[in-house]
Design a protein around this motif. Sequence first.
Motif, mmCIF file in Angstrom:
data_model
loop_
_atom_site.group_PDB
_atom_site.id
_atom_site.type_symbol
_atom_site.label_atom_id
_atom_site.label_comp_id
_atom_site.label_asym_id
_atom_site.label_seq_id
_atom_site.Cartn_x
_atom_site.Cartn_y
_atom_site.Cartn_z
ATOM 1 N N UNK A 1 -5.569 12.058 10.178
ATOM 2 C CA UNK A 1 -4.745 12.780 11.150
ATOM 3 C C UNK A 1 -5.424 14.063 11.635
ATOM 4 N N UNK A 2 -6.046 14.789 10.718
ATOM 5 C CA UNK A 2 -6.725 16.037 11.089
ATOM 6 C C UNK A 2 -7.907 15.749 12.017
ATOM 7 N N UNK A 3 -8.573 14.626 11.799
ATOM 8 C CA UNK A 3 -9.692 14.242 12.674
ATOM 9 C C UNK A 3 -9.195 14.020 14.097
ATOM 10 N N UNK A 4 -8.005 13.420 14.225
ATOM 11 C CA UNK A 4 -7.470 13.096 15.543
ATOM 12 C C UNK A 4 -6.846 14.292 16.244
ATOM 13 N N UNK A 5 -6.189 15.176 15.491
ATOM 14 C CA UNK A 5 -5.430 16.244 16.144
ATOM 15 C C UNK A 5 -5.908 17.649 15.797
ATOM 16 N N UNK A 6 -6.781 17.771 14.826
ATOM 17 C CA UNK A 6 -7.259 19.084 14.410
ATOM 18 C C UNK A 6 -8.769 19.141 14.433
ATOM 19 N N UNK A 7 -9.333 19.623 13.325
ATOM 20 C CA UNK A 7 -10.790 19.734 13.238
ATOM 21 C C UNK A 7 -11.229 19.495 11.802
ATOM 22 N N UNK A 8 -12.216 18.607 11.628
ATOM 23 C CA UNK A 8 -12.777 18.348 10.304
ATOM 24 C C UNK A 8 -14.291 18.527 10.356
ATOM 25 N N UNK A 9 -14.859 18.799 9.197
ATOM 26 C CA UNK A 9 -16.317 18.860 9.049
ATOM 27 C C UNK A 9 -16.717 17.728 8.114
ATOM 28 N N UNK A 10 -17.776 17.022 8.486
ATOM 29 C CA UNK A 10 -18.214 15.867 7.707
ATOM 30 C C UNK A 10 -19.516 16.186 6.985
ATOM 31 N N UNK A 11 -19.630 15.713 5.747
ATOM 32 C CA UNK A 11 -20.877 15.852 5.006
ATOM 33 C C UNK A 11 -20.922 17.091 4.133
ATOM 34 N N UNK A 12 -21.800 17.051 3.160
ATOM 35 C CA UNK A 12 -21.905 18.123 2.172
ATOM 36 C C UNK A 12 -22.334 19.445 2.803
ATOM 37 N N UNK A 13 -23.332 19.413 3.678
ATOM 38 C CA UNK A 13 -23.836 20.660 4.272
ATOM 39 C C UNK A 13 -22.777 21.348 5.122
ATOM 40 N N UNK A 14 -22.123 20.585 5.998
ATOM 41 C CA UNK A 14 -21.085 21.155 6.855
ATOM 42 C C UNK A 14 -19.919 21.683 6.016
ATOM 43 N N UNK A 15 -19.572 20.949 4.969
ATOM 44 C CA UNK A 15 -18.487 21.362 4.080
ATOM 45 C C UNK A 15 -18.842 22.666 3.372
ATOM 46 N N UNK A 16 -20.059 22.745 2.856
ATOM 47 C CA UNK A 16 -20.522 23.956 2.176
ATOM 48 C C UNK A 16 -20.440 25.165 3.105
ATOM 49 N N UNK A 17 -20.904 25.002 4.339
ATOM 50 C CA UNK A 17 -20.868 26.109 5.307
ATOM 51 C C UNK A 17 -19.433 26.545 5.597
ATOM 52 N N UNK A 18 -18.530 25.580 5.751
ATOM 53 C CA UNK A 18 -17.131 25.900 6.045
ATOM 54 C C UNK A 18 -16.490 26.672 4.888
ATOM 55 N N UNK A 19 -16.804 26.278 3.647
ATOM 56 C CA UNK A 19 -16.257 26.987 2.480
ATOM 57 C C UNK A 19 -16.793 28.420 2.452
ATOM 58 N N UNK A 20 -18.100 28.565 2.659
ATOM 59 C CA UNK A 20 -18.719 29.890 2.618
ATOM 60 C C UNK A 20 -18.175 30.801 3.710
ATOM 61 N N UNK A 21 -17.833 30.224 4.855
ATOM 62 C CA UNK A 21 -17.291 31.019 5.966
ATOM 63 C C UNK A 21 -15.802 31.280 5.813
ATOM 64 N N UNK A 22 -15.174 30.641 4.831
ATOM 65 C CA UNK A 22 -13.761 30.871 4.569
ATOM 66 C C UNK A 22 -12.814 30.186 5.547
#
Length: 127
Positions: free
Chosen positions: A25-46
Amino acid sequence: MSKEYYVKFETPKDLVNEVYEAVRLARQSGKVRKGTNETTKAIERGVSKLVVIAEDVQPPEVVAHLPILCEERNAAYIFVPSKQQLGESLGIDVGSAAATIVDAGDAQHIVDQVINSISNLKNKKEQ
Protein backbone atom coordinates in the motif's frame (compact mmCIF):
# COMPACT_ATOMS: atom_id res chain seq x y z
CA MET A 1 16.31 -23.88 10.27
CA SER A 2 17.56 -21.59 13.02
CA LYS A 3 17.26 -17.83 12.66
CA GLU A 4 20.20 -15.70 11.58
CA TYR A 5 22.09 -13.97 14.37
CA TYR A 6 20.77 -10.51 13.43
CA VAL A 7 17.11 -11.52 13.92
CA LYS A 8 16.30 -10.03 17.33
CA PHE A 9 12.72 -11.29 17.72
CA GLU A 10 10.21 -13.68 16.15
CA THR A 11 7.50 -12.04 14.03
CA PRO A 12 4.07 -13.75 14.23
CA LYS A 13 2.67 -14.99 10.90
CA ASP A 14 -0.41 -12.72 10.94
CA LEU A 15 1.83 -9.69 11.54
CA VAL A 16 4.09 -10.67 8.63
CA ASN A 17 1.12 -10.55 6.27
CA GLU A 18 0.20 -7.09 7.58
CA VAL A 19 3.76 -5.89 6.95
CA TYR A 20 3.73 -7.10 3.33
CA GLU A 21 0.35 -5.39 2.85
CA ALA A 22 1.64 -2.14 4.42
CA VAL A 23 4.65 -2.15 2.08
CA ARG A 24 2.41 -2.80 -0.94
CA LEU A 25 0.00 0.00 0.00
CA ALA A 26 2.80 2.44 0.85
CA ARG A 27 4.43 1.72 -2.52
CA GLN A 28 1.19 2.66 -4.28
CA SER A 29 0.14 5.69 -2.25
CA GLY A 30 3.20 6.81 -0.30
CA LYS A 31 6.94 6.39 -0.62
CA VAL A 32 9.20 3.39 0.00
CA ARG A 33 12.93 2.81 -0.33
CA LYS A 34 14.13 -0.53 -1.67
CA GLY A 35 17.36 -2.33 -0.82
CA THR A 36 19.86 -2.25 2.00
CA ASN A 37 21.73 0.89 0.90
CA GLU A 38 18.61 3.01 0.42
CA THR A 39 17.20 1.72 3.71
CA THR A 40 20.42 2.53 5.57
CA LYS A 41 20.42 6.09 4.19
CA ALA A 42 16.77 6.63 5.14
CA ILE A 43 17.43 5.45 8.73
CA GLU A 44 20.49 7.69 9.04
CA ARG A 45 18.52 10.68 7.74
CA GLY A 46 15.73 9.99 10.23
CA VAL A 47 12.97 9.71 7.60
CA SER A 48 12.23 6.03 8.07
CA LYS A 49 8.79 5.14 9.51
CA LEU A 50 9.12 1.34 9.39
CA VAL A 51 12.13 -0.75 8.38
CA VAL A 52 11.45 -4.24 7.00
CA ILE A 53 14.35 -6.72 7.05
CA ALA A 54 14.29 -10.14 5.37
CA GLU A 55 15.47 -13.15 7.41
CA ASP A 56 16.73 -15.24 4.48
CA VAL A 57 19.54 -12.93 3.32
CA GLN A 58 22.84 -14.49 2.28
CA PRO A 59 25.40 -13.54 3.43
CA PRO A 60 23.75 -12.25 6.61
CA GLU A 61 26.34 -9.46 6.97
CA VAL A 62 24.48 -7.57 4.23
CA VAL A 63 21.69 -6.57 6.64
CA ALA A 64 23.22 -7.34 10.06
CA HIS A 65 23.89 -3.65 10.75
CA LEU A 66 20.27 -2.58 10.24
CA PRO A 67 18.76 -3.65 13.60
CA ILE A 68 21.66 -1.98 15.44
CA LEU A 69 21.26 1.22 13.42
CA CYS A 70 17.49 1.20 14.00
CA GLU A 71 18.02 0.85 17.76
CA GLU A 72 20.46 3.79 17.76
CA ARG A 73 18.09 6.00 15.74
CA ASN A 74 14.87 4.82 17.45
CA ALA A 75 13.45 3.61 14.15
CA ALA A 76 10.82 0.86 14.17
CA TYR A 77 11.95 -2.34 12.45
CA ILE A 78 10.53 -5.78 11.84
CA PHE A 79 11.67 -9.05 10.30
CA VAL A 80 9.91 -10.94 7.50
CA PRO A 81 10.81 -14.50 6.47
CA SER A 82 11.14 -14.02 2.70
CA LYS A 83 13.15 -11.51 0.69
CA GLN A 84 11.37 -12.73 -2.44
CA GLN A 85 7.96 -11.91 -1.00
CA LEU A 86 9.27 -8.55 0.21
CA GLY A 87 10.43 -7.83 -3.36
CA GLU A 88 6.98 -8.73 -4.69
CA SER A 89 5.37 -6.34 -2.17
CA LEU A 90 7.74 -3.66 -3.43
CA GLY A 91 6.64 -4.34 -7.00
CA ILE A 92 9.99 -5.66 -8.22
CA ASP A 93 10.80 -8.99 -9.84
CA VAL A 94 13.74 -9.82 -7.58
CA GLY A 95 14.04 -10.26 -3.84
CA SER A 96 14.87 -7.36 -1.57
CA ALA A 97 16.99 -7.81 1.56
CA ALA A 98 15.51 -4.71 3.17
CA ALA A 99 13.05 -1.91 2.58
CA THR A 100 11.74 1.06 4.49
CA ILE A 101 8.49 2.97 4.43
CA VAL A 102 9.29 6.70 4.26
CA ASP A 103 5.73 7.92 3.68
CA ALA A 104 3.01 5.42 4.56
CA GLY A 105 0.24 7.05 2.50
CA ASP A 106 -2.92 4.91 2.69
CA ALA A 107 -1.03 2.32 4.78
CA GLN A 108 -0.65 4.65 7.78
CA HIS A 109 -3.19 2.79 9.92
CA ILE A 110 -1.49 -0.56 9.20
CA VAL A 111 1.96 0.90 9.92
CA ASP A 112 0.69 2.27 13.25
CA GLN A 113 -0.72 -1.17 14.17
CA VAL A 114 2.54 -2.90 13.19
CA ILE A 115 4.67 -0.45 15.21
CA ASN A 116 2.40 -0.99 18.22
CA SER A 117 2.71 -4.77 17.81
CA ILE A 118 6.50 -4.51 17.54
CA SER A 119 6.75 -2.64 20.85
CA ASN A 120 4.55 -5.31 22.45
CA LEU A 121 6.81 -8.07 21.05
CA LYS A 122 9.94 -6.36 22.36
CA ASN A 123 8.37 -5.80 25.79
CA LYS A 124 7.46 -9.50 26.06
CA LYS A 125 10.99 -10.48 25.07
CA GLU A 126 12.53 -8.25 27.74
CA GLN A 127 10.38 -9.68 30.54
